[in-house]
Design an enzyme around this catalytic site. Structure first.
Site, short mmCIF file in Angstrom:
data_model
loop_
_atom_site.label_atom_id
_atom_site.label_comp_id
_atom_site.label_asym_id
_atom_site.label_seq_id
_atom_site.Cartn_x
_atom_site.Cartn_y
_atom_site.Cartn_z
N GLU A 16 1.02 -1.22 -0.46
CA GLU A 16 -0.08 -0.01 0.11
C GLU A 16 0.57 1.06 -0.21
O GLU A 16 1.29 1.49 0.55
CB GLU A 16 -0.80 -0.06 1.11
N ASP A 36 -5.30 2.81 -1.19
CA ASP A 36 -6.44 4.09 -0.08
C ASP A 36 -6.30 4.84 -1.05
O ASP A 36 -5.83 5.96 -1.05
CB ASP A 36 -5.79 3.97 1.04
N GLN A 48 -9.43 1.12 0.13
CA GLN A 48 -10.08 1.85 1.23
C GLN A 48 -10.25 3.04 0.90
O GLN A 48 -9.37 3.76 0.02
CB GLN A 48 -8.80 1.73 1.95
N GLU A 57 -11.93 3.04 6.45
CA GLU A 57 -10.45 3.24 6.81
C GLU A 57 -10.46 4.86 7.69
O GLU A 57 -10.27 5.29 7.41
CB GLU A 57 -8.94 2.80 6.81
#
Length: 265
Positions: free
Chosen positions: A143, A178, A204, A240
């Site tokens: 990530e 993300d 995310q 998140e």
């Protein structure tokens, strides 16, 4: 239709950790994720998942000494044996929880260490870890994380992550995208989704810039949700974010998203 997973490390913090599973299920979530499971025996977590009919979407491999400020070790020279042990520990939890995705944190760039050396260690560690996880049907994720929230983190941009995935060459190594981190570092989220989504194993979300619910801030999430649906994304979308108030009262965005799609969280 998108499938949303409550992140129990950030959401429902008004409850003790093991009580957050019930709270997420009561709000209609069918999946959960969290940072680390290692303070709890696998059987404790499995019991909560089964009791509430939840899928474990994701968790992270052990990151080193988190309390001392470490943020992973996959790219750190001299930590190869410790990283290999973390993969074995994570695999044991993933098998117990029925979790098909684990995230390996790269780590912070040590002072004075050449980035090419870090990249070589990273690629070698990821190749070995992916090979170990593959027979169990588990996808390994990396990530990119923004430099504002995590200064010094090795992996920051989408193309950087996808180049590493290509170099490793393992079918079960993918990128954890993300959109909160991506917006802060690069923006142009729709174009990046169109370009990168085939090699993304997990998405995310959070509002930008405050990292609260995705119904406020500079990102148009309803547009991006529709785009991901259009592009055929079939993974989980991890929530998140840090709720502005109680987790449950802030879920109007989720009800709107699932109503628009005609389904459930």
């Amino acid at each position: 239709m998108l499938r949303f997973a409550a992140n129990l490390s950030m959401m429902y913090t008004e409850h003790a950790f093991l009580e957050r599973f019930a709270a997420a299920a009561a709000d209609g979530f069918q999946a959960v994720e969290f940072l680390f499971p290692y303070e709890h025996a696998p059987a404790e977590l499995v019991a909560r998942l089964r009791e509430h009919g939840l899928t474990q979407a994701l968790f992270n491999l052990p990151p080193g000494d988190w309390a001392a400020g470490e943020r992973g070790m996959a790219a750190l020279p001299g930590r190869e044996e410790e990283f290999a042990a973390s993969v074995r520990q994570g695999l044991a939890y993933a098998q117990a929880l029925g979790c098909k995705r684990v995230h390996a944190m790269a780590g912070l760039v040590p002072e004075g260490v050449d980035r090419q050396q870090l990249r070589a260690v990273y690629v070698a560690n990821l190749r070995q870890a992916a090979a170990e996880l593959a027979p169990h049907g588990i996808t390994l994720l990396i990530e990119p994380i923004n430099t504002r929230d995590m200064p010094g983190y090795f992996l920051n941009r989408q193309q950087q992550a996808h180049d590493i995935v290509a170099e490793v060459g393992a079918p079960n190594l993918k990128v954890q995208m993300d959109l909160y981190h991506c917006q802060i570092m690069e923006g142009d989220l729709a174009t990046r989704l169109r370009h990168h989504l085939p090699q993304v194993g997990h998405v995310q979300i959070a509002g930008v810039p405050e990292r609260h619910e995705p119904d406020a801030g500079e990102v148009n999430y309803p547009y991006l949700f529709a785009l991901m649906d259009q592009l055929g994304y079939d993974g989980f979308v991890g929530c998140e974010y840090r709720p502005r108030a109680g987790s449950s009262v802030g879920l109007g965005w989720l009800r709107a998203a699932t109503a628009a799609a005609g389904g459930q969280p």
